[in-house]
Design an enzyme around this catalytic site. Sequence first.
Site, short mmCIF file in Angstrom:
data_model
loop_
_atom_site.label_atom_id
_atom_site.label_comp_id
_atom_site.label_asym_id
_atom_site.label_seq_id
_atom_site.Cartn_x
_atom_site.Cartn_y
_atom_site.Cartn_z
N GLU A 10 0.82 -1.22 0.00
CA GLU A 10 0.00 0.00 0.00
C GLU A 10 0.85 1.27 0.00
O GLU A 10 0.41 2.31 -0.49
CB GLU A 10 -0.95 0.01 1.21
N HIS A 60 2.46 -8.53 1.81
CA HIS A 60 1.17 -7.98 1.38
C HIS A 60 0.21 -9.07 0.87
O HIS A 60 0.57 -9.86 0.01
CB HIS A 60 1.37 -6.93 0.29
N HIS A 116 -4.94 1.24 7.03
CA HIS A 116 -5.66 0.09 7.60
C HIS A 116 -4.69 -0.66 8.50
O HIS A 116 -3.48 -0.40 8.47
CB HIS A 116 -6.16 -0.86 6.50
ZN LIG Z 1 -0.58 -4.65 2.49
#
Ligand SMILES: [Zn+2]
Length: 277
Positions: A10, A60, A116
């Site tokens: 991200e 990820h 997040h």
């Molecule tokens: Zn991630």
Amino acid sequence: MKILISADMEGATGVTWPADVLPGTPQWERCRPMFTSDVNAAVTGFFEGGADEVLINEAHWSMRNLLLEQLDDRAQMLTGRHKSLSMVEGVQHGDVDGIAFVGYHTGAGTEGVLAHTYLANSITGVWVDGARASEGLLNALVVEEYGVPVVLVTGDDRTVEDAKGYAPDAFGVAVKDYVSRYAAVCRTPGRTAADIQSAARKAVALAVRASPSQSQQHTVELEFDAEHLVGAATVVPGVKRSGERRVVYTSPDMYEGIRTFKAVTTVVSAAVEEQYG
Ligand SMILES: [Zn+2]
């Protein structure tokens, strides 16, 4: 001198919205080379700075995002899921001198591109010992137990700011500037690679492993976006309801703390309904 790179997506160059990081989408395919470029720049910089071993741990989603064939031949990469320390797998063997968080992002409920904590939605906040926590903070507490310093953090500008709280000495590289959760002012891969490589070269000087620290108890609290997720989460032993949408647990150290966190997020994600989530 061995450096471990925990690579999340991200916070990579050019990434600003969910499809950019969702395996299988055309946008994800387009962003993979930019993510790989960030990681490779760190690898190159670490070797230039004096490292003689670099291991990349994919951190990820499905943990299958980086393009191995585009990486520096001196590096090795750990790909795939189900690793006992998840995002910082590899730190526990006593041979890592420093760790880099590449492509990181801010925590749930805070400002930052794609902010997040583990779950894309469902979790609206995480606190460790009363302080709001990002994945960076959680992982920093884990690696600290092995005496491994965080030497480099890359992501958006908010992520670099967040890192000052858990790794004040680490070098930070902002590859983009936050505008909203799904918008950022981005710099090109050529420019961010140069910035990351230069920071990694200097960051090697911080890679000095200390003795493993004494176990320290931590209390972790999570807040969800729906009440029923409390019922789901509390099947995990030691996890208790602490509010209408909150659970809490205490672990003897962060090794156990992060494993319980993984268990909670796994159970919770299975309890989310497509409608009425
Ligand atoms: Zn991630």
